[in-house]
Design a protein around this motif. Sequence first.
Motif, PDB file in Angstrom:
ATOM      1  N   ASP A  40      -4.414   4.304  -2.527  1.00 19.98           N
ATOM      2  CA  ASP A  40      -4.887   3.581  -1.339  1.00 19.98           C
ATOM      3  C   ASP A  40      -5.296   4.521  -0.220  1.00 19.98           C
ATOM      4  OD1 ASP A  40      -4.241   0.927  -2.337  1.00 19.98           O
ATOM      5  OD2 ASP A  40      -2.151   1.524  -2.105  1.00 19.98           O
ATOM      6  N   SER A  41      -4.491   5.563  -0.028  1.00 15.54           N
ATOM      7  CA  SER A  41      -4.759   6.441   1.114  1.00 15.54           C
ATOM      8  C   SER A  41      -4.132   7.808   0.899  1.00 15.54           C
ATOM      9  CB  SER A  41      -4.215   5.814   2.406  1.00 15.54           C
ATOM     10  OG  SER A  41      -2.812   5.747   2.375  1.00 15.54           O
ATOM     11  N   VAL A  42      -4.634   8.754   1.678  1.00 16.09           N
ATOM     12  CA  VAL A  42      -4.100  10.121   1.675  1.00 16.09           C
ATOM     13  C   VAL A  42      -3.732  10.466   3.108  1.00 16.09           C
ATOM     14  CG1 VAL A  42      -4.618  12.567   1.266  1.00 16.09           C
ATOM     15  CG2 VAL A  42      -5.504  10.839  -0.314  1.00 16.09           C
ATOM     16  N   MET A  43      -2.516  10.986   3.303  1.00 13.03           N
ATOM     17  CA  MET A  43      -2.111  11.457   4.634  1.00 13.03           C
ATOM     18  C   MET A  43      -2.338  12.957   4.713  1.00 13.03           C
ATOM     19  SD  MET A  43       1.570  11.384   6.615  1.00 13.03           S
ATOM     20  CE  MET A  43       1.586   9.644   7.004  1.00 13.03           C
ATOM     21  N   VAL A  44      -2.983  13.388   5.788  1.00 19.30           N
ATOM     22  CA  VAL A  44      -3.277  14.813   5.975  1.00 19.30           C
ATOM     23  C   VAL A  44      -2.226  15.432   6.897  1.00 19.30           C
ATOM     24  CG1 VAL A  44      -5.009  16.505   6.674  1.00 19.30           C
ATOM     25  CG2 VAL A  44      -5.739  14.334   5.692  1.00 19.30           C
ATOM     26  N   GLY A  45      -1.635  16.522   6.442  1.00 20.58           N
ATOM     27  CA  GLY A  45      -0.596  17.216   7.210  1.00 20.58           C
ATOM     28  C   GLY A  45      -1.186  18.189   8.217  1.00 20.58           C
ATOM     29  N   HIS A  46      -0.307  18.724   9.055  1.00 23.06           N
ATOM     30  CA  HIS A  46      -0.701  19.709  10.071  1.00 23.06           C
ATOM     31  C   HIS A  46      -0.410  21.104   9.514  1.00 23.06           C
ATOM     32  CE1 HIS A  46      -0.880  16.232  12.652  1.00 23.06           C
ATOM     33  NE2 HIS A  46       0.425  16.062  12.637  1.00 23.06           N
ATOM     34  N   LEU A  47      -1.407  21.703   8.888  1.00 24.72           N
ATOM     35  CA  LEU A  47      -1.212  22.994   8.215  1.00 24.72           C
ATOM     36  C   LEU A  47      -2.400  23.908   8.485  1.00 24.72           C
ATOM     37  CD1 LEU A  47      -0.341  21.217   4.876  1.00 24.72           C
ATOM     38  CD2 LEU A  47       1.337  22.496   6.194  1.00 24.72           C
ATOM     39  N   SER A  48      -2.130  25.201   8.537  1.00 23.48           N
ATOM     40  CA  SER A  48      -3.224  26.173   8.616  1.00 23.48           C
ATOM     41  C   SER A  48      -3.467  26.703   7.204  1.00 23.48           C
ATOM     42  CB  SER A  48      -2.847  27.331   9.547  1.00 23.48           C
ATOM     43  OG  SER A  48      -3.790  28.381   9.397  1.00 23.48           O
ATOM     44  N   VAL A  49      -4.683  26.454   6.689  1.00 23.75           N
ATOM     45  CA  VAL A  49      -5.001  26.868   5.311  1.00 23.75           C
ATOM     46  C   VAL A  49      -6.323  27.649   5.349  1.00 23.75           C
ATOM     47  CG1 VAL A  49      -5.066  26.088   2.917  1.00 23.75           C
ATOM     48  CG2 VAL A  49      -3.994  24.640   4.632  1.00 23.75           C
ATOM     49  N   PRO A  50      -6.258  28.965   5.641  1.00 21.40           N
ATOM     50  CA  PRO A  50      -7.476  29.768   5.858  1.00 21.40           C
ATOM     51  C   PRO A  50      -8.485  29.705   4.710  1.00 21.40           C
ATOM     52  CG  PRO A  50      -5.526  31.003   6.513  1.00 21.40           C
ATOM     53  CD  PRO A  50      -5.034  29.750   5.861  1.00 21.40           C
ATOM     54  N   ALA A  51      -8.018  29.616   3.471  1.00 21.32           N
ATOM     55  CA  ALA A  51      -8.946  29.660   2.329  1.00 21.32           C
ATOM     56  C   ALA A  51      -9.852  28.422   2.246  1.00 21.32           C
ATOM     57  CB  ALA A  51      -8.167  29.803   1.026  1.00 21.32           C
ATOM     58  N   LEU A  52      -9.504  27.352   2.971  1.00 19.61           N
ATOM     59  CA  LEU A  52     -10.282  26.112   2.871  1.00 19.61           C
ATOM     60  C   LEU A  52     -11.189  25.872   4.072  1.00 19.61           C
ATOM     61  CD1 LEU A  52      -7.567  23.626   1.483  1.00 19.61           C
ATOM     62  CD2 LEU A  52      -9.205  25.010   0.185  1.00 19.61           C
ATOM     63  N   THR A  53     -11.242  26.838   4.999  1.00 23.97           N
ATOM     64  CA  THR A  53     -11.992  26.579   6.229  1.00 23.97           C
ATOM     65  C   THR A  53     -12.553  27.856   6.832  1.00 23.97           C
ATOM     66  OG1 THR A  53     -11.795  25.706   8.492  1.00 23.97           O
ATOM     67  CG2 THR A  53      -9.817  26.693   7.547  1.00 23.97           C
ATOM     68  N   THR A  54     -13.577  27.696   7.663  1.00 25.64           N
ATOM     69  CA  THR A  54     -14.127  28.836   8.409  1.00 25.64           C
ATOM     70  C   THR A  54     -13.360  29.036   9.717  1.00 25.64           C
ATOM     71  OG1 THR A  54     -15.730  27.337   9.412  1.00 25.64           O
ATOM     72  CG2 THR A  54     -16.470  28.584   7.476  1.00 25.64           C
ATOM     73  N   LEU A  90       0.835  -1.209   0.000  1.00 23.89           N
ATOM     74  CA  LEU A  90       0.000   0.000   0.000  1.00 23.89           C
ATOM     75  C   LEU A  90       0.867   1.254   0.000  1.00 23.89           C
ATOM     76  CD1 LEU A  90      -2.426  -1.118   2.864  1.00 23.89           C
ATOM     77  CD2 LEU A  90      -2.867  -1.319   0.409  1.00 23.89           C
ATOM     78  N   THR A  91       0.291   2.354  -0.496  1.00 25.62           N
ATOM     79  CA  THR A  91       0.976   3.653  -0.471  1.00 25.62           C
ATOM     80  C   THR A  91       0.080   4.683   0.208  1.00 25.62           C
ATOM     81  OG1 THR A  91       0.053   4.229  -2.622  1.00 25.62           O
ATOM     82  CG2 THR A  91       2.255   3.260  -2.615  1.00 25.62           C
ATOM     83  N   SER A  92       0.651   5.855   0.459  1.00 30.17           N
ATOM     84  CA  SER A  92      -0.126   6.984   0.970  1.00 30.17           C
ATOM     85  C   SER A  92       0.471   8.264   0.418  1.00 30.17           C
ATOM     86  CB  SER A  92      -0.082   7.018   2.504  1.00 30.17           C
ATOM     87  OG  SER A  92      -1.004   7.967   2.987  1.00 30.17           O
ATOM     88  N   ILE A  93      -0.322   9.029  -0.326  1.00 32.09           N
ATOM     89  CA  ILE A  93       0.199  10.303  -0.838  1.00 32.09           C
ATOM     90  C   ILE A  93       0.072  11.355   0.270  1.00 32.09           C
ATOM     91  CG2 ILE A  93      -0.146   9.762  -3.278  1.00 32.09           C
ATOM     92  CD1 ILE A  93      -2.722  11.420  -3.244  1.00 32.09           C
ATOM     93  N   LYS A  94       1.097  12.196   0.375  1.00 35.21           N
ATOM     94  CA  LYS A  94       1.128  13.142   1.497  1.00 35.21           C
ATOM     95  C   LYS A  94       1.824  14.440   1.072  1.00 35.21           C
ATOM     96  CE  LYS A  94       5.310  10.983   3.481  1.00 35.21           C
ATOM     97  NZ  LYS A  94       5.825  10.099   4.542  1.00 35.21           N
TER      98      LYS A  94
END
Length: 518
Positions: free
Chosen positions: A243-257, A196-200
């Motif tokens: 197979d999977s996606v790894m989510v990083g620890h980032l602040s991305v104001p344009a994608l969230t309230t 398996l792999t995970s894109i990150k």
Amino acid sequence: MNKIIPTNQAMQQLTLKQKVGQLFMPAAFINDTEEEIQQLEKLIAEHHIGGICFFHSRASAATNFEGKKKIVVNEDSFGTLKNLINRYQKAATYPLLISIDAEWGLAMRIENTPQYPYAITLGANKNNTDLVFEVGQNIAKDCKTAGIHWNLSPVVDVNVNPNNPVIGYRSFGDDKEQVISLAKAFVKGTQSEGVLTSIKHFPGHGDTATDSHLGLPIIDKTKEDLIANELYPFQKLIDEGVDSVMVGHLSVPALTTNAELPSSINKDIITGVLRNEMGFDGVVISDALNMHAVSKHYPTKGELEWLAFNAGNDVLCFAEHIEEGIEHILKNASEAQINKSIERIWKLKEKAIIPKNIPQELTDPSPLNKKIAEQSLTLHHGSTEKIEHFRATNFCTLTLKRFGADQTNQEIVENIADMRKEIKNETEILLLLTPPQIKPTNNFGFLQEEIDFVNELIASKKVVLYHFGNPYALQFFKTDKTTATVIAYQNFKEFQDVAAAHFMGTLEAKGKLPVKLN
């Protein structure tokens, strides 16, 4: 090891508490004491843990990577790894999904195992995806030999920030199409061996100047910019099937309230963008939850684990408060929410935890590394003709490389003074330069005296420079003033041999620098 049962049977057979245990993937360490090993065995058995992620030692784990604790060297790390995997599998009621970060091979975490070139080196192989497919394939074979099912790679971050402290050499480059092409080849090579792999690191860690191991990076771009750049490789690879996606620890104001909430625990970003807008319905795994970008803000044990799960992560990697995390999730989550994640995880287990042609020996990286060295060697400045003319002169060879990690700064400075005397009357210098470290912290490990010495050489003599390391380190040197500068990217023997053949005129430099330097 117990056989993996089919997904529909698992959905019926596991209790709700056992299902929640399956969400957790704590860290396992090669250099743990017997007491620590037994603690993890107990945790696996009592809480029905779903998987484990291997690291070298507690001293080298995510939040200590700056080297505050002494790292133990284990000559038989690979034997220890295999033995520990067997022990932990025996402790589990249901087979564990075993993962590791092996971006450039098991050597990323386990010493004395095969090491393949960094992604940035592979990025210099223009249009040569076959070699990258082979790298993915060989690393997958080594994973299988160890008993590992899941390689948490490749990095698909587009490294557009030359000062990026944590991605840099781990990215295929700053051209998004090149990143997609090579990541796709790596994934397909890995999949060809049933690993398996995970894109990150979703939604993209390539344009940051903060290391998320230590703090929260902010990516302040419009959503349109993010879709066109950061998110673009993820979307293309999701469309291909990953197979999977790894989510990083980032602040991305344009994608969230809620810009203060890191992407790894942000429902707007994981459920909203990744799942709903980008159409990814596979397994989402969090980046290590012990990393300071998130861990230091949630002192209540179990709260971070619940937030990560509720945001849309199926697998909670490097969770440190498992018992409390299980309690929080059982208290707050719906049964449907838990079942959805377990179904995804179990399908991955069914796919990966089936013995398929397990190699008995580790791969030999030398033949493939030699091919990569030949394709990646890059003439960064100057010309073949200038090197030919230089070769005909009475040149002097100077090697600037640290021998042994125990040299004091004083000894290094004294060494420079000695070299300065030795070459005082020389006019042509062949300079072989290896940065002390691959990461950019503290000027890639160079002392200011070393940087000044190299620039003084370049200004006062005819210098042909061969660079064996992270090309971003060249930003400290006036390479445009050299007779020629050639980038070899790695200090492996294969890369040194190829550089020597190039200097002697028997091999052409075919590579292209995959990033822009300041």
